[in-house]
Design an enzyme around this catalytic site. Structure first.
Site, short mmCIF file in Angstrom:
data_model
loop_
_atom_site.label_atom_id
_atom_site.label_comp_id
_atom_site.label_asym_id
_atom_site.label_seq_id
_atom_site.Cartn_x
_atom_site.Cartn_y
_atom_site.Cartn_z
N GLU A 65 0.87 -1.18 0.00
CA GLU A 65 0.00 0.00 0.00
C GLU A 65 0.90 1.22 0.00
O GLU A 65 1.94 1.24 0.67
CB GLU A 65 -0.90 -0.01 1.24
CG GLU A 65 -1.77 1.23 1.37
CD GLU A 65 -2.65 1.16 2.63
OE1 GLU A 65 -2.99 0.05 3.07
OE2 GLU A 65 -2.98 2.23 3.18
N GLU A 119 -2.29 11.57 4.05
CA GLU A 119 -3.29 11.30 5.08
C GLU A 119 -3.19 12.41 6.11
O GLU A 119 -2.09 12.84 6.47
CB GLU A 119 -3.04 9.97 5.78
CG GLU A 119 -3.23 8.74 4.94
CD GLU A 119 -3.03 7.49 5.77
OE1 GLU A 119 -4.03 6.95 6.24
OE2 GLU A 119 -1.87 7.08 5.95
#
Length: 341
Positions: A203, A208
């Site tokens: 990933e 974020e």
């Protein structure tokens, strides 16, 4: 990835963590133009977490090949990139392009006890004007749907577009700080991945932010558990990324990841340490697995979940009852570059 108890995660975290580095993006006006072209086999019901749940902000980077610090220590952006894919929402005739994006319609917590239900309703995602530009607006609302108490949006290029190695970037205005906000721009591998489910399949998280708009996390995940991660963090020079658009990008080579904000480097992850030992791994596969396969693009605006809930004081289930809605994440463009040669 199966759902995990936050209590178990917190106990595991207390047993040992990795070192981390937080540093500031150089103070400069936000850049919204691209660099010169010349110069899991998991289902959505058990989707991977974006970053590990933790009692304190995730401690990532500066170990096992990760580093952070002065821009001079990290390679500047490549000068020979060729634009190979883009969505400039000014060119979409006021609609989300179904040939480029699929809109996720689902709730259920996504493996993290998240509080939102993603819809394809225009009230949660649409093209709107922001000054002279058309932009993608992803809007979180307080409303009951599908057993959840909030709705929001998640768009991905799964099954439509994916790539291996290059530069991915998005010009985003993140939502203003509010407990429970969890906007993200990230990559997941095509399915089925030859490396199995999460996290072994890999990933790549480019952006974020959790609960505030001050700190951006860039992270890669791999290996056997949620602990297998590394990356860097950057703090907004004015303490708030939400006041303007910023370009969040990553350059991904066979042996290195480099993180950028507004085309300025803020961190990297080397594939091997000084002794030649691989930094990342996938069980039963040779380096550079899992990051030698195609990944697709994801934009989403999550609400609540184990990570936001565990880092707020006092710990509680977010969003708060008195939270202000709607909350909006805006995207001016998304672009992918690869070497010109």
């Amino acid at each position: 990835m199966q759902k995990r108890s936050p209590r178990i995660l917190l106990a595991a975290l207390a047993a040992g963590t990795t070192a981390f580095a937080v540093f500031r993006v150089l103070a400069a006006p936000p850049v919204t133009e691209p660099p010169s072209q010349s110069t899991q086999s998991t289902k959505d019901a058990s989707a991977p977490i974006l970053l590990a749940q933790a009692a304190t902000p995730p401690q990532i980077g500066a170990v096992g090949g990760g580093s952070a610090g002065a821009g001079s220590e990290i390679a500047p952006e490549h000068a020979d990139w060729k634009l190979v894919w883009q969505d400039d929402f000014n060119k979409d005739n006021g609609k989300i392009d179904p040939l480029k994006w699929s809109q996720v319609v689902k709730g259920g917590g996504f493996g993290n006890n998240e509080a939102e239900y993603y819809t394809d309703d225009p009230k949660n995602s649409h093209i709107e004007k922001d000054g002279a530009d058309d932009v993608l607006a992803m809007i979180a609302l307080r409303e009951d749907k599908g057993g959840e108490h909030y709705t929001s949006a998640k768009l991905w290029t799964k099954g439509l577009y994916s790539f291996e190695y290059g530069r991915a970037e998005a010009c985003i205005k993140v939502p203003s700080a509010q407990a429970g906000n969890w906007p993200a721009f990230w990559l997941m591998p095509d399915e089925p991945s030859p490396y199995g489910g999460w996290p072994g399949c890999g990933e790549i998280d480019i952006l974020e932010m959790v609960n505030d708009a001050k700190t951006c996390y860039g992270t890669i995940h791999y290996g056997k558990t949620w602990r297998d991660k590394i990356g860097s963090q950057a703090v907004a020079p004015n303490g708030d990324f939400s006041t303007d658009y910023h370009v969040y990008g990553i350059e991904w080579d066979k042996d290195q990841f480099r993180f950028y904000i507004d085309h300025k480097p803020y961190g990297k992850v080397d594939g091997k340490d000084a002794s030649g030992k691989p930094t990342w791994y996938t069980p039963n596969h040779d380096y550079p697995a899992p990051f030698n396969q195609k990944f697709y693009l994801i934009l989403n605006f999550a609400l609540g979940g184990d990570w936001p809930n565990n880092v707020v004081t006092p710990k509680r289930s977010l969003p708060d009852a008195d939270g202000k809605f709607p909350q909006t994440m805006k995207v001016k463009y998304v672009r992918v570059y690869q070497p010109a040669q």
